[in-house]
Scaffold this active site. Sequence first.
Site, short mmCIF file in Angstrom:
data_model
loop_
_atom_site.label_atom_id
_atom_site.label_comp_id
_atom_site.label_asym_id
_atom_site.label_seq_id
_atom_site.Cartn_x
_atom_site.Cartn_y
_atom_site.Cartn_z
N LYS A 211 1.01 -4.78 -10.85
CA LYS A 211 -0.22 -6.21 -10.98
C LYS A 211 0.39 -6.06 -12.46
CE LYS A 211 -4.42 -7.71 -9.34
NZ LYS A 211 -5.61 -7.28 -9.07
N GLU A 217 3.05 4.44 -15.07
CA GLU A 217 4.53 5.55 -14.55
C GLU A 217 5.14 4.19 -14.19
OE1 GLU A 217 1.80 5.21 -13.28
OE2 GLU A 217 0.96 7.46 -13.07
N GLY A 273 -4.25 -4.51 -5.38
CA GLY A 273 -3.62 -4.11 -5.45
C GLY A 273 -3.00 -2.84 -3.78
N ARG A 274 -3.75 -2.45 -3.19
CA ARG A 274 -3.31 -2.10 -2.01
C ARG A 274 -3.57 -3.33 -0.94
NH1 ARG A 274 -7.64 -0.39 -4.77
NH2 ARG A 274 -9.92 -0.70 -4.01
N GLU A 359 -9.14 4.55 -1.34
CA GLU A 359 -8.95 3.63 -2.21
C GLU A 359 -9.79 2.85 -1.87
OE1 GLU A 359 -5.87 3.43 -5.70
OE2 GLU A 359 -6.16 1.16 -5.40
N HIS A 390 3.82 19.97 17.10
CA HIS A 390 4.31 20.96 16.99
C HIS A 390 3.96 21.75 15.32
CE1 HIS A 390 6.95 21.10 20.31
NE2 HIS A 390 7.46 19.41 20.27
N LYS A 514 -6.34 9.06 -15.62
CA LYS A 514 -5.73 8.37 -16.56
C LYS A 514 -5.27 7.86 -17.77
CE LYS A 514 -4.21 4.34 -13.33
NZ LYS A 514 -4.87 2.74 -12.84
O1 F6P Z 1 -4.32 3.18 -10.05
C1 F6P Z 1 -4.14 3.16 -9.19
C2 F6P Z 1 -4.05 1.27 -9.17
O2 F6P Z 1 -4.51 0.84 -9.79
C3 F6P Z 1 -3.38 0.80 -7.79
O3 F6P Z 1 -5.01 0.46 -7.53
C4 F6P Z 1 -2.35 -0.07 -8.15
O4 F6P Z 1 -1.98 -0.58 -6.50
C5 F6P Z 1 -1.48 0.43 -9.06
O5 F6P Z 1 -2.19 1.29 -9.68
C6 F6P Z 1 -0.14 0.05 -9.60
O6 F6P Z 1 -0.29 -0.97 -10.11
P1 F6P Z 1 -0.01 -2.38 -10.74
O7 F6P Z 1 0.43 -3.05 -10.02
O8 F6P Z 1 -1.04 -3.02 -11.72
O9 F6P Z 1 0.46 -1.45 -11.60
#
Ligand code: F6P
Length: 550
Positions: A211, A217, A273-274, A359, A390, A514
């Site tokens: 987003k 990452e 995002g979620r 979240e 199990h 972060k």
């Molecule tokens: O670190 C949390 C977050 O902001 C989430 O809410 C989001 O889904 C994820 O990181 C990834 O963010 P982006 O889509 O901006 O890379």
Amino acid sequence: MNAESRSRLNRTPEWAALGKHREQLGQTGLRELFASTPARGTDYTLRVGDLHLDYSKHLVTDETLALLRELAAATGVSELRDAMFRGEKINTTEDRAVLHTALRAPRDAVVEVDGENVVPAVHAVLDKMAAFADRIRSGEWTGHTGRPIKNVVNIGIGGSDLGPAMAYEALKSFTDRGLTVRFVSNVDGADLHEAVRDLDAAETLFIVASKTFTTIETITNATSARDWLLTELRAGQEAVARHFVALSTNSEKVADFGIDTANMFEFWDWVGGRYSYDSAIGLSLMIAIGPARFREMLDGFHLVDEHFRTAPPESNAPLLLGLLGIWYGSFFDAQSHAVLPYSHYLSKFTAYLQQLDMESNGKSVDRDGKPVDWQTGPVVWGTPGTNGQHAYYQLIHQGTKIIPADFIGFARPVADLAPGLVAQHDLLMANFFAQTQALAFGKSPEEVRAEGVPEELVPHKTFRGNHPTTTILAEELTPSVLGQLIALYEHKVFVQGAVWNIDSFDQWGVELGKVLAKKIEPVLTGDEAGDGLDSSTAALVATYRTLRGR
Ligand code: F6P
């Protein structure tokens, strides 16, 4: 801290009435509740679209449900819901509208943000995604060397990974099996390594999903993927355009990365995002299942959106599920909530819900920043049955904790299974029904004794029961049913956040880690000394550096 500086939900008359009712309910168990209402098993059910929902095995009476609905009314759940659907900026800490519901609205719907109808833009992106997905699926889109795409690798994390990864597994039997679709999220280089090690770069498309397009990452993995691609193809930057597309709200950063913005699929800041996998973030899924199936999924979401928006409180499923969670969290001290799908295809479903729920509702101050005095979001956990039976079900049956659980099952296997495997489905579902029965009604000491069990073993073989469960049953796991299920949980989370008066749409709690990681990385590499680190972290970093031979 004086009372006025704290949030006030638990000082309302509706809360007090629930507390009193809980005392009166005391140890009343499910055996008694069922005995006193013979039709409970059919009365305490709801039908939403294709979902049959049974809430009879909950520690509630008609009075409990009425009091919970009064709490919802007093806390303005329906007003906030209507404000969300109207596009008001209910995410107050980020000053944003919350409009994932617009992502699945029909083409002729009107949903306004700041006076502008966003539905045409939503459908324009869906159309662009569909055209692209069709070109990939038909082999018309070719890579740099002219070969068709056979592999799709989505690079993203959190909401830019969990949704499509979960849905790809869930809908695997609807996917084009000629395509290999993988998901890379972890900044651990092993993730990307394993995802691409057996792929032919000439036939591989990377979808960079972010987003913000700043998530470390994702940008790190995307950069490494680009290096891998160019090395494998022995090509220059010009190869990137045929092998990289982006899903983002940030066209500037996408262009900076070297991806042609013509190959960017847009979404908007009013999509959390979620809550985003039915936006452009679902492109990998759309390529896998095709645009028509993707639309069926969106229609499933929309069906439950409409149910949530219009159904009366007595039969409003997300409202009911949200309120039940509040009942257990605050009046039974339940700390966690298990989601237990009896479908192999839902292997990532609970992991997806973890982000959605934890979240969203992992908050301890209200919308005005005042500390709350009640339980907010639960720990959400679970894996598909029957494997859990199990492993950890022992604790649910006989441990000291109360763990409300959702059991999700289907009447038919969706995949084209061999006849013998189809027959296994009844065994799977026999377990499904047996578990909620055992959890609810247990086995009394008298029943254990009647089996001739020696007295010293009676306590060990007794099941106290009264473990609350919701059963969600559908005919089969289709794209529409998956959309219905996800929307059900989205709105359940909404209801809880509304009652708790927290902002379910921000996630400031992820920021500190972060920032600290950015500071620690140069200390690990030796570029900085690490002055000011606490003694524990300093010692751990020193040990790490020694082990790394630095
Ligand atoms: O670190 C949390 C977050 O902001 C989430 O809410 C989001 O889904 C994820 O990181 C990834 O963010 P982006 O889509 O901006 O890379």
